[in-house]
Design an enzyme around this catalytic site. Structure first.
Site, short mmCIF file in Angstrom:
data_model
loop_
_atom_site.label_atom_id
_atom_site.label_comp_id
_atom_site.label_asym_id
_atom_site.label_seq_id
_atom_site.Cartn_x
_atom_site.Cartn_y
_atom_site.Cartn_z
N TYR A 13 -17.17 11.49 -23.07
CA TYR A 13 -15.87 11.15 -22.72
C TYR A 13 -15.31 10.10 -23.81
O TYR A 13 -14.51 10.50 -24.37
CB TYR A 13 -15.86 10.49 -21.19
CG TYR A 13 -14.53 9.87 -20.79
CD1 TYR A 13 -13.35 10.51 -20.91
CD2 TYR A 13 -14.71 8.53 -20.15
CE1 TYR A 13 -12.22 10.00 -20.68
CE2 TYR A 13 -13.38 8.02 -19.74
CZ TYR A 13 -12.11 8.69 -19.99
OH TYR A 13 -10.83 7.87 -19.57
N CYS A 36 -26.68 15.93 -22.21
CA CYS A 36 -27.31 15.76 -20.97
C CYS A 36 -25.99 15.47 -19.76
O CYS A 36 -26.23 15.69 -18.58
CB CYS A 36 -28.45 14.83 -20.58
SG CYS A 36 -27.73 13.06 -21.01
N SER A 38 -22.57 15.96 -20.86
CA SER A 38 -21.37 16.50 -21.69
C SER A 38 -21.42 18.08 -22.07
O SER A 38 -22.78 18.60 -21.90
CB SER A 38 -21.11 15.85 -22.86
OG SER A 38 -22.27 15.63 -23.63
N ILE A 61 -31.54 10.32 -28.99
CA ILE A 61 -31.62 9.35 -29.63
C ILE A 61 -33.27 8.85 -29.64
O ILE A 61 -33.61 7.68 -30.31
CB ILE A 61 -30.78 8.33 -29.41
CG1 ILE A 61 -30.64 8.04 -27.70
CG2 ILE A 61 -29.25 8.20 -29.83
CD1 ILE A 61 -30.12 6.83 -27.27
N SER A 126 -20.67 -3.34 -21.66
CA SER A 126 -19.72 -3.23 -20.53
C SER A 126 -19.30 -4.64 -20.09
O SER A 126 -20.21 -5.41 -20.09
CB SER A 126 -20.56 -2.40 -19.49
OG SER A 126 -19.90 -2.43 -18.47
N TYR A 151 -28.65 -0.05 -14.45
CA TYR A 151 -27.68 0.23 -15.52
C TYR A 151 -27.22 -1.04 -16.18
O TYR A 151 -27.27 -1.02 -17.61
CB TYR A 151 -26.65 1.03 -15.00
CG TYR A 151 -25.44 1.34 -15.88
CD1 TYR A 151 -25.43 1.95 -17.09
CD2 TYR A 151 -24.07 0.48 -15.79
CE1 TYR A 151 -24.30 1.94 -17.94
CE2 TYR A 151 -23.20 0.50 -16.66
CZ TYR A 151 -23.43 1.42 -17.76
OH TYR A 151 -22.35 1.45 -18.62
N LYS A 155 -27.82 -2.50 -20.23
CA LYS A 155 -26.66 -3.05 -21.18
C LYS A 155 -27.15 -4.40 -21.49
O LYS A 155 -27.02 -4.53 -22.92
CB LYS A 155 -25.33 -2.81 -20.55
CG LYS A 155 -24.95 -1.46 -20.32
CD LYS A 155 -24.34 -0.60 -21.50
CE LYS A 155 -24.57 0.70 -21.61
NZ LYS A 155 -24.44 1.51 -22.82
#
Ligand code: NAD
Ligand code: UFG
Length: 340
Positions: A13, A36, A38, A61, A126, A151, A155
């Site tokens: 996105y 995975c 997109s 990656i 984020s 998550y 980050k």
């Protein structure tokens, strides 16, 4: 000769909108994405919009051999690193996938960059790293908090490992971009957010209700200490976000160390304000029900965007109406996302 930028997660996105902005600004772009979450169609659409093509490499990656080959064969000057997993609920169920993709993947990427002598990196962080701040708006010098899920922790871990890395080697020049709530789609209606299954985030959910794919929105909590009791967030148009990446990329060139910038508008809107604005932009009703709070949610969160304005010369320029009408244009023209 123009610079070549590696965009990890560039089919996704935010990555696809930023790839478009890079191509439009005259950069060459190599996208590395394992698809995975997109579709390669996003990059075909990017090419349709701007008449230029990013080079696409389907890969991971975490694949060091592939990364070494990539850096050896392309003259990459900097990396925009979007690749990673981002679903908060899934991260609770599958923590190891999140630490492997987001943390170990970033380690492998940095190792390959150092090996190739590429030291300029822009990382997708984020606002979740601030945890539960007691004061609004949020400034970059606020302490990072305790994220409530794997998550968010992934980050924060990557932010911290990048700080350590920059302290160990002054050639690194790193931007940590703390996004607030990215929404919207490119004005053409050709690229946008295409979530897998039932959306977790507010605006994709609202737009799928408006198009009739979902029956009604559940509003998570109306007893917060906010304007109307529902959660308040700083929604930022994805094209503004993409522009912020270009500014950061340019600003850290030739620099050393880690710089942190909030990418937000400085303006918060409640869930009910979002529903109303979407109904107005789309002309469609968005039925909703009030349900209890979602665990882990905070009442409100918005950015102080002054540091990015002063140091990047960047400001979000697109308002709520544009976020809503662009989301609706994308959603109504592509009811099945990139699948049709
Ligand atoms: P997205 O899922 O659309 O894009 C991520 C892309 O990375 C996808 O195309 C996916 O296929 C790819 N990818 C995932 N793991 C990979 C791996 N191991 N190797 C190669 N490619 C891989 O998500 P997005 O919304 O565009 O988010 C981009 C980045 O911004 C992510 O790092 C996300 O955590 C971060 N971010 C997003 C938001 C948000 O609300 N969208 C908010 C803050 C931060
Ligand atoms: N909400 C609803 N119903 C829904 C979905 C969301 O009422 O179906 C509410 C939430 O309670 C919250 C607001 O809408 O008040 C926004 O929720 P989102 O899930 O869209 O966004 P969050 O602010 O919870 O989380 C987002 C990203 C995270 C990121 C975080 C901080 O999804 O990845 O912003 O930047 F960590």
């Amino acid at each position: 000769m123009s610079e070549t930028i590696l965009v990890t997660g560039g089919a996704g996105y935010i990555g696809s909108h930023t790839t478009l902005a890079l191509l439009e600004a005259g950069y060459e772009v190599v996208v590395l994405d394992n698809l995975c979450n997109s579709s390669p169609e996003s990059l075909q659409r990017v090419a349709r919009i701007c008449g230029k093509q990013a080079e696409f490499i389907q890969g991971d990656i975490r694949d060091r051999v592939l990364l070494d080959e990539l850096f050896a064969s392309k003259n990459i000057s900097a990396v925009l690193h979007f690749a990673g997993l981002k679903a908060v609920g899934e991260s609770v169920a599958k923590p190891l996938s999140y630490y492997e993709n987001n943390v170990a993947g970033s380690v492998t990427l940095c190792q390959a960059m150092a090996h190739a002598g590429v030291y300029r990196l822009v990382f997708s962080s984020s606002a979740t790293v601030y945890g539960e701040p007691t004061q609004m708006p949020i400034r970059e010098d606020f302490p990072t908090g305790i994220p409530t899920n794997p998550y968010g922790r992934s980050k924060l871990m990557v932010e911290e490992l990048l700080q350590d890395l920059a302290r160990s080697e002054p050639r690194w020049s790193i931007a940590l971009l703390r996004y607030f709530n990215p929404v919207g789609a490119h004005t053409s209606g050709l690229i946008g957010e295409d979530p897998n299954g039932i959306p977790n985030n507010l605006l994709p959910y609202i737009s799928q209700v408006a198009i009739g794919k979902l029956k009604q929105l559940s509003v998570f909590g109306n007893d917060y200490a906010t304007v109307d009791g529902t959660g308040v967030r700083d929604y930022i148009h994805v094209q503004d976000l993409a522009d912020g990446h270009l500014k950061a990329l340019q600003t850290i060139a030739g620099d050393s160390g880690v710089k942190i910038w909030n990418l937000g508008t400085g303006q918060g809107y409640s869930v009910l304000q979002m529903v109303q604005a979407f109904e107005k932009a789309s002309g469609q009703p968005v039925p909703y029900q009030l349900v209890p709070r979602r665990p882990g949610d905070i009442a409100e969160c918005w950015a102080d965007p002054a540091k990015a304005a002063a140091e990047l010369g960047w400001k979000a320029t697109r308002g709520l109406e544009e976020m809503m009408s662009d989301t609706w244009r994308w959603q109504s023209a592509n009811p099945q996302g990139y699948a049709h």
